[in-house]
Scaffold this active site. Sequence first.
Site, PDB file in Angstrom:
ATOM      1  N   ASP A 132       0.877  -1.186   0.000  1.00  0.00           N
ATOM      2  CA  ASP A 132       0.000   0.000   0.000  1.00  0.00           C
ATOM      3  C   ASP A 132       0.903   1.220   0.000  1.00  0.00           C
ATOM      4  O   ASP A 132       1.982   1.185   0.574  1.00  0.00           O
ATOM      5  CB  ASP A 132      -0.903   0.025   1.230  1.00  0.00           C
ATOM      6  CG  ASP A 132      -2.136   0.894   1.013  1.00  0.00           C
ATOM      7  OD1 ASP A 132      -3.248   0.380   1.130  1.00  0.00           O
ATOM      8  OD2 ASP A 132      -1.978   2.112   0.730  1.00  0.00           O
ATOM      9  N   ASN A 156      -9.368   0.842  -6.775  1.00  0.00           N
ATOM     10  CA  ASN A 156      -9.450   1.492  -8.078  1.00  0.00           C
ATOM     11  C   ASN A 156      -9.141   0.523  -9.213  1.00  0.00           C
ATOM     12  O   ASN A 156      -8.470  -0.490  -9.036  1.00  0.00           O
ATOM     13  CB  ASN A 156      -8.525   2.710  -8.123  1.00  0.00           C
ATOM     14  CG  ASN A 156      -7.071   2.309  -7.988  1.00  0.00           C
ATOM     15  OD1 ASN A 156      -6.419   1.965  -8.951  1.00  0.00           O
ATOM     16  ND2 ASN A 156      -6.561   2.321  -6.756  1.00  0.00           N
ATOM     17  N   CYS A 212     -11.139  -9.848 -19.181  1.00  0.00           N
ATOM     18  CA  CYS A 212     -11.962 -10.644 -20.097  1.00  0.00           C
ATOM     19  C   CYS A 212     -13.277  -9.943 -20.438  1.00  0.00           C
ATOM     20  O   CYS A 212     -13.807 -10.098 -21.523  1.00  0.00           O
ATOM     21  CB  CYS A 212     -12.270 -12.012 -19.491  1.00  0.00           C
ATOM     22  SG  CYS A 212     -10.923 -13.193 -19.706  1.00  0.00           S
ATOM     23  N   CYS A 234     -16.857  11.599  -3.394  1.00  0.00           N
ATOM     24  CA  CYS A 234     -16.417  10.565  -4.322  1.00  0.00           C
ATOM     25  C   CYS A 234     -16.901   9.211  -3.869  1.00  0.00           C
ATOM     26  O   CYS A 234     -17.343   8.397  -4.657  1.00  0.00           O
ATOM     27  CB  CYS A 234     -14.909  10.477  -4.360  1.00  0.00           C
ATOM     28  SG  CYS A 234     -14.104  11.887  -5.037  1.00  0.00           S
ATOM     29  N   CYS A 284      -9.819 -12.271 -25.164  1.00  0.00           N
ATOM     30  CA  CYS A 284      -9.384 -11.305 -24.143  1.00  0.00           C
ATOM     31  C   CYS A 284      -8.256 -10.432 -24.675  1.00  0.00           C
ATOM     32  O   CYS A 284      -7.393 -10.888 -25.423  1.00  0.00           O
ATOM     33  CB  CYS A 284      -8.913 -12.058 -22.903  1.00  0.00           C
ATOM     34  SG  CYS A 284      -8.406 -10.961 -21.577  1.00  0.00           S
ATOM     35  N   CYS A 309      -3.449 -13.733 -20.900  1.00  0.00           N
ATOM     36  CA  CYS A 309      -4.662 -14.460 -20.523  1.00  0.00           C
ATOM     37  C   CYS A 309      -4.969 -15.512 -21.592  1.00  0.00           C
ATOM     38  O   CYS A 309      -5.253 -16.667 -21.286  1.00  0.00           O
ATOM     39  CB  CYS A 309      -5.838 -13.498 -20.350  1.00  0.00           C
ATOM     40  SG  CYS A 309      -7.420 -14.299 -20.089  1.00  0.00           S
TER      41      CYS A 309
END
Lengths: 385, 166
Positions: free
Chosen positions: A94, A173, A218, A239, A292, A297
């Site tokens: 973080d 986010n 995806c 927000c 994708c 992926c």
Amino acid sequence: MDNVEALKLKIAELEHKLKSLASKNVREKIEVMSSEVVDSNPYSRLMALKRMGIVNNYEDIRNFTVAIVGIGGVGSVTAEMLTRCGIGRLILFDYDKVELANMNRLFFQPHQSGLSKVEAAAETLRNINPDVDILTYNYNITSVEYFDDFSRILTHNSLNNGPVDLVLSCVDNFEARFTINAVCNEFNLTWFESGVSENAVSGHIQFIVPGETACFACAPPLVVASNIDEKTLKRDGVCAASLPTTMGVIAGFLVQNTLKYLLKFGNVSNYLGYSALTDFFPTMNLKPNPNCDDRNCVLRQKEFAAKPKVEIVKNVVEDDKPIHEDNEWGISLVDESVENDKENQNVGSGINLAYTLPGRGVGDGENSKSDDTSLEELMAQMKSI
Amino acid sequence: MVDESTRKTLSSIPLLKTKAGPRDKELWVQRLKEEYQSLIKYVQNNKEADNDWFRLESNKEGTKWFGKCWFIHDLLKYEFDVEFDIPVMYPTTAPEIALPELDGKTAKMYRGGKICLSDHFKPLWARNVPKFGIGHAMALGLGPWLAVEIPDLIAKGVISYKEKTG
């Protein structure tokens, strides 16, 4: 002068007091998890899961490394739960600091304001359970300069210097989720995505095994239908809202499924949603999108398709007797299971895609011409306007 | 979703072609050239329309951007520093534009002064990868934000006019 002496004495006295306070009730490390039921054993109730036949191998939890990205309302509670469960190693990421505005959520305390979230969390967690090895990284994973380090840690910093056993995304986010998704697809890391909506009344967890289940790229993100008229939602002036309740529920879902995945008991949910307003908990399975956008992926999907499929053996406990001798009312079970996942658009009831992706693009528009002008010239031109 | 004037502004910002992010080496240089060409055109358009409202420049790698934006209210010019990083997953994820000096002054911001974008911004961006670039992020993200927030902040007395030299 007397005053100085008196103050020095006072300081010595206080230092002594502080030391004794700090050393009081600090528990020593425990080498082996014991299932002995005594008041002094912090693991007795966890090891009891074995005796109850829920988990066969609880002590294995000490061999696992879990990375948690985002130590906020969900991530910090997730970290505390895993610490109390005796996980082997926790790696925390973080870049943020603890603020008083975080105090409507669990875990952090007002006196920790100003500290980095990872440092503050590590201190509390080591105090709760010194057996857990905690590594902290205080940086933003979406920035170009830390991306390589982030990838390296996820792939090399488990207890046996290999890839971590599981990554838990507890970020708030899209950018960070997308970054985690890219790393996990590239290095074939299994992870859980989690989220709480900005209006604080819904949330979800999603289990992502690269190539096997849908990755975050995806399809557009899934949202749990809030069953409230979007137009009545007042967004003026803020927000994001947050509630300790919703975040606690989601952290609980996340860790529950983490334990099930790591210790191999029960069924791990591919997608589990939560709508607080209606107490609705949709679940569903998500197949990866063969088209994708993330090439890793698609690569993982090919690898998975080439692998022989593991048959899931169901332990059917045969009962000798029918549960009810007679069936006076003729009650029988009707198979209501629907074949789903024909395509990713067909998402479960109560769940919508955050947005749809129509035929790409806005259509006509002048393309920026690429000519022979060099980048330096363009930079200079921009500067001189 | 997007009003008529924004649509008009948008249509005059050149679209980009190269889908490449900062990890993509040569392709990123190509993308960066397109970004600059698009931005230069956008700023020139703004000047011609007497609606010049920002300047941006980047570091050599094109990963960190900074500059100024301004907003005219009651004939007074309010100027703010703008900055943002190009996220590692750009252009799939949009840059998070920040006005650091307004951090803590409005609830419509995330920590560090990153502006709160409307619900429409991200879906619109996602539908237009890789055609949208920094110019589009400014036009769809920062422009509307300033138009709503700055008059409000001025009315509340949170920001006040400062005489600028030069």
